[in-house]
Write an enzyme that holds these catalytic residues in place. Structure first.
Site, PDB file in Angstrom:
ATOM      1  N   HIS A 125      44.607  13.253  58.404  1.00  0.00           N
ATOM      2  CA  HIS A 125      45.688  12.382  58.865  1.00  0.00           C
ATOM      3  C   HIS A 125      46.777  12.362  57.787  1.00  0.00           C
ATOM      4  CE1 HIS A 125      47.596   8.520  60.003  1.00  0.00           C
ATOM      5  NE2 HIS A 125      46.995   8.649  61.175  1.00  0.00           N
ATOM      6  N   ASP A 202      37.862   9.046  54.841  1.00  0.00           N
ATOM      7  CA  ASP A 202      38.781   8.301  55.702  1.00  0.00           C
ATOM      8  C   ASP A 202      37.994   7.914  56.944  1.00  0.00           C
ATOM      9  OD1 ASP A 202      40.554   7.484  57.623  1.00  0.00           O
ATOM     10  OD2 ASP A 202      41.939   9.166  57.396  1.00  0.00           O
ATOM     11  N   GLN A 205      38.585   6.312  61.974  1.00  0.00           N
ATOM     12  CA  GLN A 205      38.140   6.619  63.329  1.00  0.00           C
ATOM     13  C   GLN A 205      36.607   6.656  63.413  1.00  0.00           C
ATOM     14  OE1 GLN A 205      39.946   6.564  65.999  1.00  0.00           O
ATOM     15  NE2 GLN A 205      38.258   7.188  67.312  1.00  0.00           N
ATOM     16  N   LYS A 228      41.625  -0.987  64.383  1.00  0.00           N
ATOM     17  CA  LYS A 228      40.955   0.039  65.176  1.00  0.00           C
ATOM     18  C   LYS A 228      39.515  -0.338  65.494  1.00  0.00           C
ATOM     19  CE  LYS A 228      41.788   4.262  64.070  1.00  0.00           C
ATOM     20  NZ  LYS A 228      42.357   5.615  64.293  1.00  0.00           N
ATOM     21  N   CYS A 368      49.871  11.793  64.016  1.00  0.00           N
ATOM     22  CA  CYS A 368      49.916  11.803  62.541  1.00  0.00           C
ATOM     23  C   CYS A 368      49.075  12.939  61.956  1.00  0.00           C
ATOM     24  CB  CYS A 368      49.480  10.467  61.942  1.00  0.00           C
ATOM     25  SG  CYS A 368      50.603   9.122  62.328  1.00  0.00           S
TER      26      CYS A 368
HETATM   27  N1  PMP Z   1      43.240   8.001  59.231  1.00  0.00           N
HETATM   28  C1  PMP Z   1      42.802   8.191  60.473  1.00  0.00           C
HETATM   29  C2  PMP Z   1      41.700   9.186  60.720  1.00  0.00           C
HETATM   30  C3  PMP Z   1      43.346   7.454  61.511  1.00  0.00           C
HETATM   31  O1  PMP Z   1      42.911   7.653  62.762  1.00  0.00           O
HETATM   32  C4  PMP Z   1      44.361   6.510  61.234  1.00  0.00           C
HETATM   33  C5  PMP Z   1      44.982   5.685  62.339  1.00  0.00           C
HETATM   34  N2  PMP Z   1      45.371   6.425  63.469  1.00  0.00           N
HETATM   35  C6  PMP Z   1      44.786   6.356  59.918  1.00  0.00           C
HETATM   36  C7  PMP Z   1      44.201   7.115  58.949  1.00  0.00           C
HETATM   37  C8  PMP Z   1      45.872   5.413  59.545  1.00  0.00           C
HETATM   38  O2  PMP Z   1      45.529   4.106  59.847  1.00  0.00           O
HETATM   39  P1  PMP Z   1      46.603   2.955  59.638  1.00  0.00           P
HETATM   40  O3  PMP Z   1      47.796   3.326  60.455  1.00  0.00           O
HETATM   41  O4  PMP Z   1      45.917   1.732  60.136  1.00  0.00           O
HETATM   42  O5  PMP Z   1      46.913   2.906  58.192  1.00  0.00           O
END
Ligand code: PMP
Length: 410
Positions: A125, A202, A205, A228, A368
């Site tokens: 991400h 990370d 998810q 999430k 992203c």
């Molecule tokens: N890493 C992963 C794997 C994600 O799915 C997400 C959220 N889509 C993020 C990081 C970023 O999360 P946040 O926008 O809450 O900082």
């Protein structure tokens, strides 16, 4: 071992009874972007604001003491939820992104220099890619990327070659938010540790959808977001091994994170407060702890089984169409609660807008993960992502929407 009672679960989430457009039932399939919150979470935050809203840091009056206790205990609750040793290892941040930045900046600045390397993946991400790339640029460290194979899995042979003695940090998604791939985090942790490198998982998810035990995974750092996992926005978590957090310089400076300040300097508060500068997300901390309670009450094993079942159903139904390309691991393989795909002849943005007419919320874009989309050779994809309240009937509504889109664009 019974599965989730989806009807009963749905009744816990007030937002699901709303409609969109002209009275169309909402089919919310954008859970990898943000999940909905149950009444218990909303009420816990309401109760905070209605009955004990005050700043924390142990003010000497009753409201502040009550708020401090609830906020501090929320750290204990999250520690238990992910198998951490205690609140010392749980830092509340704004979101996963801030947790990743905390490690990249506070740890990276002290440990990266020319001759060292950070290992990321092609499926990271932006919340992992960008902070590490920026810190590597400033410190002269090298960045390496573990490639993916044709099924969206990490190439572990390449990983073993890339993770050598120059490497200081390995930062990988536990579950890819675009491919759904579940990465072998503890195998990668072993590879990192063999070379005296650290590993940052990370978990944005992963934590919402499967039981996570940071001790069993043997990770050094682990990041995730409240919004999430049926919790509020505005709060994220960084897990860090106590000894590591202890040895690190703070990320941000100010009130709340100090022990003693003079005009010339300061000493730092004990963990985890050393990493929580300024007024923290108090109501959100209370809400997040309640979200962990809610998920535990459902049972994370059952949450995972439900996610698997509905994701597999969606995956199979999508894969059997000859006008759909699904990305990521093949049906039957472990997959984290989502399916990204493209529909022939229809741009994902158009698809998403046609689905919206049918009440279906999906995401369209790069999620992203622009470099990953470059690897896949597509500018964008559509992503359906599921949570505890989604049913196979809702997947059927999604599939009908694909037919509608094809007719419109025929
Ligand atoms: N890493 C992963 C794997 C994600 O799915 C997400 C959220 N889509 C993020 C990081 C970023 O999360 P946040 O926008 O809450 O900082």
């Amino acid at each position: 071992h019974q599965g989730l009672d989806v009807e009963a679960v749905r009744a816990d989430f007030p937002i699901l009874s709303r409609t969109v457009g002209e009275d169309t039932p909402l089919v919310y399939l954008d859970n990898a972007a943000t999940t909905q919150s149950p009444t218990s979470v909303i009420e816990a935050m309401n109760e905070y604001y209605r009955t004990y809203n005050a700043n924390v840091h142990r003010g000497i009056h009753q409201l502040s003491m009550e708020a401090s206790i609830e906020y501090e205990e929320a750290h204990d609750r999250i520690a238990r939820f992910i198998g951490a040793a205690g609140r010392e290892e749980i830092v509340f941040t704004k979101n996963t992104t801030e947790s990743m930045n905390l490690v990249a900046q506070a740890w990276g600045r002290e440990h990266l220099e020319p001759g060292t390397a950070v290992v990321l993946t092609e499926m990271d991400h932006h919340a992992s890619l960008v902070p590490w790339t920026q810190m590597a640029e400033r410190t002269g460290a090298e960045v390496r990327h573990i490639p993916i194979d044709d099924h969206g899995r990490l190439d572990l042979e390449r990983a073993a070659e890339l993770i050598d003695d120059d490497v200081e940090m390995v930062s990988v998604p536990h579950v890819s938010n675009t491919l759904g791939t579940v990465n072998p985090l503890s195998t990668l942790a072993d590879m990192a540790h063999e070379h005296d490198a650290l590993i940052l998982g990370d978990g944005a998810q992963a934590v919402p959808n499967r039981p996570v035990d940071v001790a069993a995974l043997d990770v050094d750092f682990y990041a995730f977001s409240g919004h999430k996992m049926a919790g509020p926005t505005g709060i994220g978590v960084l897990y860090g091994r106590e000894s590591l957090l202890e040895s690190m310089v703070p990320f941000q400076f100010g009130g709340g994170m100090i022990e003693r300040v003079t005009l010339d300097g300061a000493t730092w508060a004990e963990l985890p407060w050393k990493f929580e500068a300024g007024t923290p997300p108090i109501a959100e901390g209370v809400g997040l702890a309640e979200a962990a309670d809610y998920l535990d009450h459902l049972g994370m094993d059952r949450v995972q089984a439900h996610e698997e079942q509905i994701t597999q159903y969606a995956h199979e139904r999508l894969a059997e169409r000859d006008d759909v390309t699904v990305y990521g691991p093949p049906p039957g393989e472990d997959r984290g609660g989502l399916v990204s795909f493209t529909l022939d002849g229809v741009h994902p943005h158009d698809l998403s807008s046609i689905l919206n007419e049918a009440g279906v919320a999906v995401r369209a874009g790069d999620h992203c993960t622009q470099p990953l989309h470059d690897c896949l050779g597509i500018p964008a994809s559509a992503r359906a992502s599921f949570y505890v309240y989604n049913s196979t009937e809702e997947v059927d509504v999604l599939l009908e929407g694909l037919d509608t889109a094809r007719e419109i664009f025929a």
